[in-house]
Design a protein around this motif. Sequence first.
Motif, PDB file in Angstrom:
ATOM      1  N   ASP A  12       0.810  -1.219   0.000  1.00  0.00           N
ATOM      2  CA  ASP A  12       0.000   0.000   0.000  1.00  0.00           C
ATOM      3  C   ASP A  12       0.845   1.272   0.000  1.00  0.00           C
ATOM      4  N   GLU A  13       2.153   1.116  -0.195  1.00  0.00           N
ATOM      5  CA  GLU A  13       3.054   2.256  -0.298  1.00  0.00           C
ATOM      6  C   GLU A  13       4.284   1.831  -1.098  1.00  0.00           C
ATOM      7  N   CYS A  14       5.044   2.807  -1.567  1.00  0.00           N
ATOM      8  CA  CYS A  14       6.259   2.504  -2.327  1.00  0.00           C
ATOM      9  C   CYS A  14       7.291   1.866  -1.404  1.00  0.00           C
ATOM     10  N   PHE A  15       7.714   0.680  -1.773  1.00  0.00           N
ATOM     11  CA  PHE A  15       8.689  -0.055  -0.972  1.00  0.00           C
ATOM     12  C   PHE A  15       9.998   0.726  -0.838  1.00  0.00           C
ATOM     13  N   LEU A  16      10.479   1.314  -1.928  1.00  0.00           N
ATOM     14  CA  LEU A  16      11.764   2.024  -1.882  1.00  0.00           C
ATOM     15  C   LEU A  16      11.676   3.349  -1.128  1.00  0.00           C
ATOM     16  N   CYS A  17      10.572   4.072  -1.247  1.00  0.00           N
ATOM     17  CA  CYS A  17      10.423   5.304  -0.453  1.00  0.00           C
ATOM     18  C   CYS A  17      10.504   4.980   1.033  1.00  0.00           C
ATOM     19  N   ARG A  18       9.862   3.885   1.445  1.00  0.00           N
ATOM     20  CA  ARG A  18       9.875   3.484   2.848  1.00  0.00           C
ATOM     21  C   ARG A  18      11.282   3.049   3.276  1.00  0.00           C
ATOM     22  N   GLN A  19      11.925   2.212   2.479  1.00  0.00           N
ATOM     23  CA  GLN A  19      13.235   1.678   2.851  1.00  0.00           C
ATOM     24  C   GLN A  19      14.343   2.727   2.815  1.00  0.00           C
ATOM     25  N   MET A  20      14.319   3.573   1.810  1.00  0.00           N
ATOM     26  CA  MET A  20      15.420   4.509   1.621  1.00  0.00           C
ATOM     27  C   MET A  20      15.229   5.842   2.348  1.00  0.00           C
ATOM     28  N   PHE A  21      13.979   6.313   2.419  1.00  0.00           N
ATOM     29  CA  PHE A  21      13.729   7.645   2.962  1.00  0.00           C
ATOM     30  C   PHE A  21      12.832   7.634   4.196  1.00  0.00           C
ATOM     31  N   HIS A  22      12.317   6.447   4.550  1.00  0.00           N
ATOM     32  CA  HIS A  22      11.440   6.299   5.718  1.00  0.00           C
ATOM     33  C   HIS A  22      10.187   7.162   5.609  1.00  0.00           C
ATOM     34  N   ILE A  23       9.652   7.247   4.386  1.00  0.00           N
ATOM     35  CA  ILE A  23       8.413   7.985   4.171  1.00  0.00           C
ATOM     36  C   ILE A  23       7.386   7.068   3.510  1.00  0.00           C
ATOM     37  N   CYS A  24       6.121   7.416   3.707  1.00  0.00           N
ATOM     38  CA  CYS A  24       5.033   6.677   3.081  1.00  0.00           C
ATOM     39  C   CYS A  24       4.656   7.388   1.789  1.00  0.00           C
ATOM     40  N   SER A  25       4.731   6.680   0.694  1.00  0.00           N
ATOM     41  CA  SER A  25       4.339   7.222  -0.602  1.00  0.00           C
ATOM     42  C   SER A  25       3.292   6.284  -1.200  1.00  0.00           C
ATOM     43  N   PRO A  26       2.006   6.543  -0.939  1.00  0.00           N
ATOM     44  CA  PRO A  26       0.947   5.621  -1.356  1.00  0.00           C
ATOM     45  C   PRO A  26       0.335   5.909  -2.726  1.00  0.00           C
ATOM     46  N   TYR A  27       0.871   6.879  -3.471  1.00  0.00           N
ATOM     47  CA  TYR A  27       0.235   7.301  -4.717  1.00  0.00           C
ATOM     48  C   TYR A  27       0.980   6.815  -5.962  1.00  0.00           C
ATOM     49  N   GLY A  28       0.229   6.545  -7.013  1.00  0.00           N
ATOM     50  CA  GLY A  28       0.822   6.152  -8.294  1.00  0.00           C
ATOM     51  C   GLY A  28       1.609   4.865  -8.221  1.00  0.00           C
ATOM     52  N   LEU A  29       1.105   3.890  -7.500  1.00  0.00           N
ATOM     53  CA  LEU A  29       1.839   2.648  -7.285  1.00  0.00           C
ATOM     54  C   LEU A  29       1.701   1.684  -8.464  1.00  0.00           C
ATOM     55  N   HIS A  30       2.792   0.975  -8.702  1.00  0.00           N
ATOM     56  CA  HIS A  30       2.834  -0.051  -9.735  1.00  0.00           C
ATOM     57  C   HIS A  30       3.446  -1.311  -9.153  1.00  0.00           C
ATOM     58  N   LYS A  31       2.943  -2.455  -9.579  1.00  0.00           N
ATOM     59  CA  LYS A  31       3.537  -3.730  -9.168  1.00  0.00           C
ATOM     60  C   LYS A  31       4.856  -3.890  -9.925  1.00  0.00           C
ATOM     61  N   HIS A  32       5.903  -4.223  -9.190  1.00  0.00           N
ATOM     62  CA  HIS A  32       7.214  -4.439  -9.803  1.00  0.00           C
ATOM     63  C   HIS A  32       7.698  -5.837  -9.455  1.00  0.00           C
ATOM     64  N   GLU A  33       7.994  -6.620 -10.472  1.00  0.00           N
ATOM     65  CA  GLU A  33       8.593  -7.930 -10.270  1.00  0.00           C
ATOM     66  C   GLU A  33      10.089  -7.702 -10.047  1.00  0.00           C
ATOM     67  N   VAL A  34      10.598  -8.110  -8.890  1.00  0.00           N
ATOM     68  CA  VAL A  34      11.976  -7.808  -8.510  1.00  0.00           C
ATOM     69  C   VAL A  34      12.971  -8.405  -9.501  1.00  0.00           C
ATOM     70  N   PHE A  35      12.744  -9.628  -9.905  1.00  0.00           N
ATOM     71  CA  PHE A  35      13.633 -10.273 -10.867  1.00  0.00           C
ATOM     72  C   PHE A  35      12.908 -10.278 -12.200  1.00  0.00           C
TER      73      PHE A  35
END
Length: 111
Positions: A12-35
């Motif tokens: 429900d939020e951008c995984f990288l925004c949370r991991q890298m910047f510790h912020i919740c970014s819930p808008y404009g999300l897309h499913k990304h296959e890691v591999f």
Amino acid sequence: MKRFSIIQPRMDECFLCRQMFHICSPYGLHKHEVFFGTDNRKKSIEYGMVVALCNYHHTDSVFAVHQGAKKEDMLLKQTAQKVFEKKYGHEKFMETFHHNYLEDEGVGEEC
């Protein structure tokens, strides 16, 4: 956005925004296959190696994984490998994805 993920169950939020910047970014999300790539994309979906990414981290900036952002891409791959190996083990990861991303030093370390 409901998708099966063992990395990010709620998606429900951008995984990288949370991991890298510790912020919740819930808008404009897309499913990304890691591999990604034809075969690995299917395996990513099958094993839940998917995350939600905002436009900024998915396609729309120099920090987007589909624009060659190596640090961000490696963070995803290393995190996914760790989660996969907790569930299925290292041998299964190597059999499935054929590369040990945890041996790639100095790139994409978690915050």
